[in-house]
Design a protein around this motif. Structure first.
Motif, PDB file in Angstrom:
ATOM      1  N   ALA A 868      12.689   2.285  61.149  1.00 28.13           N
ATOM      2  CA  ALA A 868      11.780   2.482  60.020  1.00 28.13           C
ATOM      3  C   ALA A 868      11.694   3.954  59.628  1.00 28.13           C
ATOM      4  O   ALA A 868      11.658   4.295  58.441  1.00 28.13           O
ATOM      5  N   LEU A 869      11.657   4.839  60.609  1.00 26.33           N
ATOM      6  CA  LEU A 869      11.606   6.265  60.300  1.00 26.33           C
ATOM      7  C   LEU A 869      12.876   6.726  59.582  1.00 26.33           C
ATOM      8  O   LEU A 869      12.835   7.602  58.711  1.00 26.33           O
ATOM      9  N   ASN A 870      14.003   6.125  59.940  1.00 30.95           N
ATOM     10  CA  ASN A 870      15.278   6.518  59.323  1.00 30.95           C
ATOM     11  C   ASN A 870      15.300   6.250  57.820  1.00 30.95           C
ATOM     12  O   ASN A 870      15.963   6.966  57.068  1.00 30.95           O
ATOM     13  N   ILE A 871      14.596   5.197  57.349  1.00 29.62           N
ATOM     14  CA  ILE A 871      14.633   4.879  55.916  1.00 29.62           C
ATOM     15  C   ILE A 871      13.349   5.315  55.208  1.00 29.62           C
ATOM     16  O   ILE A 871      13.189   5.066  54.010  1.00 29.62           O
ATOM     17  N   GLY A 872      12.395   5.930  55.938  1.00 23.40           N
ATOM     18  CA  GLY A 872      11.174   6.402  55.298  1.00 23.40           C
ATOM     19  C   GLY A 872      10.086   5.358  55.205  1.00 23.40           C
ATOM     20  O   GLY A 872       9.134   5.520  54.433  1.00 23.40           O
ATOM     21  N   ALA A 873      10.179   4.250  55.987  1.00 24.35           N
ATOM     22  CA  ALA A 873       9.125   3.224  56.009  1.00 24.35           C
ATOM     23  C   ALA A 873       8.094   3.616  57.061  1.00 24.35           C
ATOM     24  O   ALA A 873       8.016   3.038  58.139  1.00 24.35           O
ATOM     25  N   SER A 874       7.299   4.640  56.721  1.00 26.31           N
ATOM     26  CA  SER A 874       6.429   5.245  57.729  1.00 26.31           C
ATOM     27  C   SER A 874       5.320   4.309  58.199  1.00 26.31           C
ATOM     28  O   SER A 874       4.891   4.365  59.356  1.00 26.31           O
ATOM     29  N   LYS A 875       4.819   3.415  57.327  1.00 25.66           N
ATOM     30  CA  LYS A 875       3.741   2.520  57.754  1.00 25.66           C
ATOM     31  C   LYS A 875       4.235   1.526  58.802  1.00 25.66           C
ATOM     32  O   LYS A 875       3.539   1.226  59.765  1.00 25.66           O
ATOM     33  N   ILE A 876       5.445   1.008  58.615  1.00 21.62           N
ATOM     34  CA  ILE A 876       6.023   0.117  59.626  1.00 21.62           C
ATOM     35  C   ILE A 876       6.260   0.886  60.918  1.00 21.62           C
ATOM     36  O   ILE A 876       6.008   0.379  62.017  1.00 21.62           O
ATOM     37  N   ALA A 877       6.725   2.134  60.819  1.00 21.02           N
ATOM     38  CA  ALA A 877       6.948   2.963  62.010  1.00 21.02           C
ATOM     39  C   ALA A 877       5.644   3.179  62.769  1.00 21.02           C
ATOM     40  O   ALA A 877       5.605   3.103  64.006  1.00 21.02           O
ATOM     41  N   ASP A 878       4.566   3.465  62.029  1.00 18.62           N
ATOM     42  CA  ASP A 878       3.265   3.681  62.682  1.00 18.62           C
ATOM     43  C   ASP A 878       2.797   2.437  63.420  1.00 18.62           C
ATOM     44  O   ASP A 878       2.290   2.502  64.546  1.00 18.62           O
TER      45      ASP A 878
END
Length: 921
Positions: A868-878
């Motif tokens: 998720a961090l690699n594509i900028g999906a920060s909410k999923i990463a959190d």
């Protein structure tokens, strides 16, 4: 000076050497010698036979004998006389051979003086005296053994009796021609448990016990000692000691032990029953008082009820102390060996002290030094108890100032750590002559302490015993009127290497936090130090100041240097200009528009969102600050989407408040409680929280209601008539083996004895609450085991979504594109792969959840976070990060709850990317 001279025989064929040797001996004034001298060995042997000689000085080169033969001949002729070689031959091999053949020393002419020669002679004399003393002691020991009538016999390898002492012979007669088992035991073959058999096989000393039937079943202990005679034949000496009295005593001790264990079991059962009987009415008293306090009362009525609640709480604390003390005294208090998080344990203890500290306007601080390992194995409950005892005393006996709890490493290796804890206060202090006795049971510094502050004097005694059980010790340093510091140490094992990675807060360092400038404003220097250590570990660049005026000046200086602060950690309560005034000044200055403020407030200073928005506060945290909450507050500051360049973005309207309760709808709860008062209390508490409650008086009613109605949760009392809570739980779990469902069951009981929690969990219960029930703890347990699911109607309601707003929240395409060097095709490729693979990863997470495999859950969540961090999906990463943390705490329920949020965020991401304009990114 000696009374009698030492008689020395010098066998030396060189007259010059003889004169030199006597001159050296006469140089030593405090020793006198009587000299005999001869040039030939044969003459010397004659002197040895006729006269009493103390020591012989022997040359190895004589007219009638050469080398070590002279030494051997003298040793045969006079075996008790020590011999010192005094020769001109400086040869190490000859010296070693001489000592092996019995020489006391080997001296080389020309390398000795009088003192060395005399020391060698004295050593030889003293050794001879020691040998004589040993012989005398040997005779005494033999006499004592005979007087003690200790039996002795010698047996050969074929079990024939070679020797038997007179005492045995008097009892058993002539042993001629008999085997040992025939003679002693009237048996036709060797005894199966005979120690002689083992000694014969191992050739080692063995000890066994036998019963002599011929002597009224007298018990003896037989020590079989193997040895070889001059012909190499193995023999066995048996030393036989009468142990009849000892065996009788052992029997009496076993009987006494059984009686003591029976009494202890009765005591434990009595304590358990008394605990239940006493806690039940107190639980009702506290619960009903809470309910009445929530109604409309006069001021006087409210004060009276608060005093009732305080008195009931004091009584409950007294009961807990006495129960703990009795378990420790009876050695029935066992320590757990479980994985735990040290930071969470200490923060939980500090939370319990925070309200009282705030009431007294004390600064309460908890500091773990950066090198302290967090993931440990041991008993967190007992560690929590010690910290709470010491911290509670510190708050109790301190009127102004601060209480500081410190944890540091005392020693550490690859498998374990010894921690040093210190609880310091600025309170009344302790007189020097009382520093030791305060750890004694039921003892306080003086009678006025009990009258003014209360307490039983058991807390420190219990803490002392618990610290010792944890492999440490406890002590105190204090100065009257200036405060005290209580120290204790405790040992814990480190968790397995896989779990012993650095704390996730240190591992997970979002790139957009690295190098972020942060200003810490607090008048307490210890608070500033702790905050600086925390934020530095995440890659932030902190500076610190002690007051509001300094903060404003430092912020202006940073702006002038073109290196402004982006975040302020601001204490609300400071002398002079307080935190709210500083906030107002910051918001008035246009130079500080991009600065975000996290307010650090005490419990009593909690403010709502509207109030904080008025002062431009982005978030606030309640003291004492928890590392996890500070981390969450920083990475989720709303309206400030941090990037590597820390660019300011659109300000959102609703601040983020850590710990602020979210409004929740109620659950359908089945309450099993046979006591009327306790039932009314629990129903009142639950209904006030918005839950629907059905009640049952016993376990059978629980089973009937469980079969008829769906429930979200059961609160189960343990001790009930007809069928108790443990049996009811087991039967419910048997039903669920067929249905495949799982209904959360929380024990709610007045029992608080050793093993009660374990018995409840073993029966199939999910949680455990001891009475009296604390409202906040009950609330947390309900939320933990019965999280609310969105209703079907709510899921079906159409939701109006602003795609542009949603896009900014769920997918940072621009930031990711910058990280990829502007390669749009690569960005489209990796986002496509993410959309394709993530559903499979979510399904694998669900399967791991159903198997309760926390290791696999953590691993898969880590993978999802990275993707998720690699594509900028920060909410999923959190959210994936939160699953990792929950998995490490074995919180399966929390993992499932967060996974449902991830599914929702993934659907949002799919919606955004389905119509995303890649050309205008």
């Amino acid at each position: 000076m000696r009374d009698n001279p030492i008689k020395v025989l010098l066998i030396e064929d060189n007259p010059a050497d003889s004169r030199l040797i006597w001159e050296m001996l006469n140089e030593v004034s405090n020793v006198s010698f009587e000299a005999k001298c001869t040039e030939r060995l044969s003459t010397g042997l004659g002197i040895l036979v006729r006269e009493g000689i103390d020591v012989v000085l022997l040359d190895l080169s004589l007219p009638d004998s050469q080398g070590l033969d002279s030494l051997v001949k003298i040793s045969v002729q006079a075996p008790g006389v020590p011999i010192i070689i005094l020769t001109g031959l400086d040869d190490e091999m000859t010296a070693v051979a001489a000592v092996e053949k019995g020489a006391q020393d080997y001296l080389v002419k020309g390398q000795v003086d009088g003192n060395l020669l005399v020391r060698s002679i004295r050593y030889a004399i003293y050794r001879k005296r020691a040998e004589r003393e040993n012989e005398r002691l040997k005779q005494q020991i033999e006499f004592i053994l005979g007087a003690a009538h200790t039996g002795l016999d010698i047996i050969d390898a074929k079990f024939n009796i070679r020797y038997i002492d007179p005492a045995w012979r008097r009892v058993y007669g002539d042993p001629t021609g008999k085997k040992c088992y025939e003679y002693f035991m009237d048996r036709s073959k060797i005894c199966s448990d005979c120690g002689l058999m083992k000694a014969l096989k191992t050739k080692a000393v063995t000890v066994s016990e036998q019963i002599l039937v011929k002597e009224n079943n007298r018990s003896i202990q037989v020590t079989s000692i193997p040895f070889q005679d001059d012909d190499g034949e193995w023999l066995f000496a048996e030393v036989n000691v009468d142990i009849t009295a000892r065996k009788q005593m052992e029997g009496a001790l076993i009987k006494a032990k059984e009686e003591a264990e029976t009494a202890n079991r009765a005591k434990s059962e009595f304590l358990a029953n008394m605990s239940h009987e006493i806690r039940t009415p107190i639980n009702g008293l506290i619960g009903l008082t809470d309910l009445v306090l929530n109604t409309e009362l006069t001021r006087e009525q409210g004060e009276y009820l608060k005093m009732i609640k305080t008195s009931a709480g004091s009584l409950m604390n007294l009961i807990n102390d006495i129960l703990d003390f009795s378990k420790i005294e009876a050695e029935h208090l066992d320590l757990e060996e479980i994985d735990f998080d040290l930071r969470t344990t200490l923060e939980s203890a500090v939370d319990s002290l925070a309200f009282k500290a705030h009431e007294k306007k004390l600064e309460l601080v908890c500091r773990l030094k950066p090198d302290v390992p967090i993931l440990l194995v041991g008993d967190p409950t007992r560690l929590h108890q010690i910290v709470l005892n010491l911290g509670g005393n510190a708050v109790k006996f301190t009127e102004t100032g601060q209480v500081v709890i410190l944890c540091e490493v005392e020693s550490k290796n690859k498998e374990s750590v010894q921690l040093h804890f210190a609880v310091s206060d600025t309170g009344i202090g302790i007189p020097g002559d009382k520093l030791e006795i305060i750890f004694d049971s039921f003892h306080q510094v003086d009678g006025s302490t009990t009258r003014r502050y209360g307490g039983t004097g058991l807390g420190l005694a219990i803490s002392k015993r618990l610290s010792e059980m944890l492999g440490g010790k406890i002590w105190v340093e204090s100065e009257l009127g200036k405060g005290s510091t209580f120290h204790f140490t405790a040992g814990f094992r480190l968790q397995a290497e896989r779990k012993r990675a650095k704390s996730e807060f240190k591992k997970f360092k979002p790139a957009d936090l690295q190098g972020l400038r942060i200003l810490i404003v607090d008048d307490n220097d210890i608070n500033r130090m702790i905050l600086q250590e925390m934020v530095s570990s995440w890659g932030l660049l902190p500076e610190e100041v002690p007051d509001g005026e300094s903060a404003l000046a430092e912020m202006e200086r940073a702006v002038q240097d073109n290196n402004p602060y982006r975040l302020i950690l601001l204490d609300m309560r400071m002398p002079g200009m307080d935190g709210l005034e500083v906030s107002q000044q910051i918001r008035k200055n246009p130079l500080f528009n991009e600065v975000r403020i996290i307010m650090l407030a005490s419990i009593g200073q909690r403010r709502n969102a509207t109030f904080c928005r008025k002062f431009g506060i982005s978030s606030y945290l309640l003291k004492p600050i928890k590392q996890s909450e500070l981390f969450e507050a920083i990475i989720h500051i709303p309206g400030y989407e941090m990037t590597n360049t820390h660019r300011h973005r659109k300000h959102l309207s609703v601040p983020h408040f850590i710990g602020e309760d979210k409004q929740r709808k109620g659950r359908i709860i089945l309450l099993a409680e046979d006591d009327f008062i306790n039932r009314e209390v629990a129903v009142g508490i639950l209904e006030k929280q918005g839950h629907s409650v059905r009640t049952a008086n016993n376990g059978q009613e629980v089973l009937d209601l469980h079969k008829q109605h769906p429930f979200d949760l059961i609160l189960m009392d343990v001790q009930m008539p007809i069928m108790d809570g443990l049996q009811a739980t087991k039967l419910i779990r048997q039903r669920e083996e067929v249905s495949g469902n799982h209904l959360p069951i929380i024990a709610m009981t007045a029992y608080a004895m050793k093993g009660d929690r374990e018995r409840c969990l073993k029966a199939g219960m999910d949680g455990y609450l001891s009475k009296p029930i604390k409202i906040e703890k009950l609330k947390k347990e309900i939320e933990r085991f019965a999280p609310l699911m969105p209703s079907a109607a709510a899921q079906k309601e159409p939701v109006s979504i602003n795609i542009e707003t949603l896009s900014k929240k769920v997918f940072d395409g621009r930031g990711t594109l910058d990280n990829l060097g502007g390669n749009k095709e690569l960005l489209k490729e990796i986002t496509g792969l993410f959309l394709e693979k993530t559903p499979f990863l979510i399904q694998e997470l669900k399967e791991a959840l159903s198997c309760r495999d926390v290791n696999l859950i953590e691993q898969q969540a880590h993978t999802l976070k990275g993707r998720a961090l690699n594509i900028g999906a920060s909410k999923i990463a959190d959210e994936a990060f939160r699953i990792q943390l929950a998995a490490r705490r074995n919180d399966i329920v929390k993992c499932g709850l967060v996974l449902r949020r991830i599914e929702k965020e993934f659907k949002n991401l799919e919606m955004v990317l389905s119509g995303f304009n890649w050309e205008n990114i």
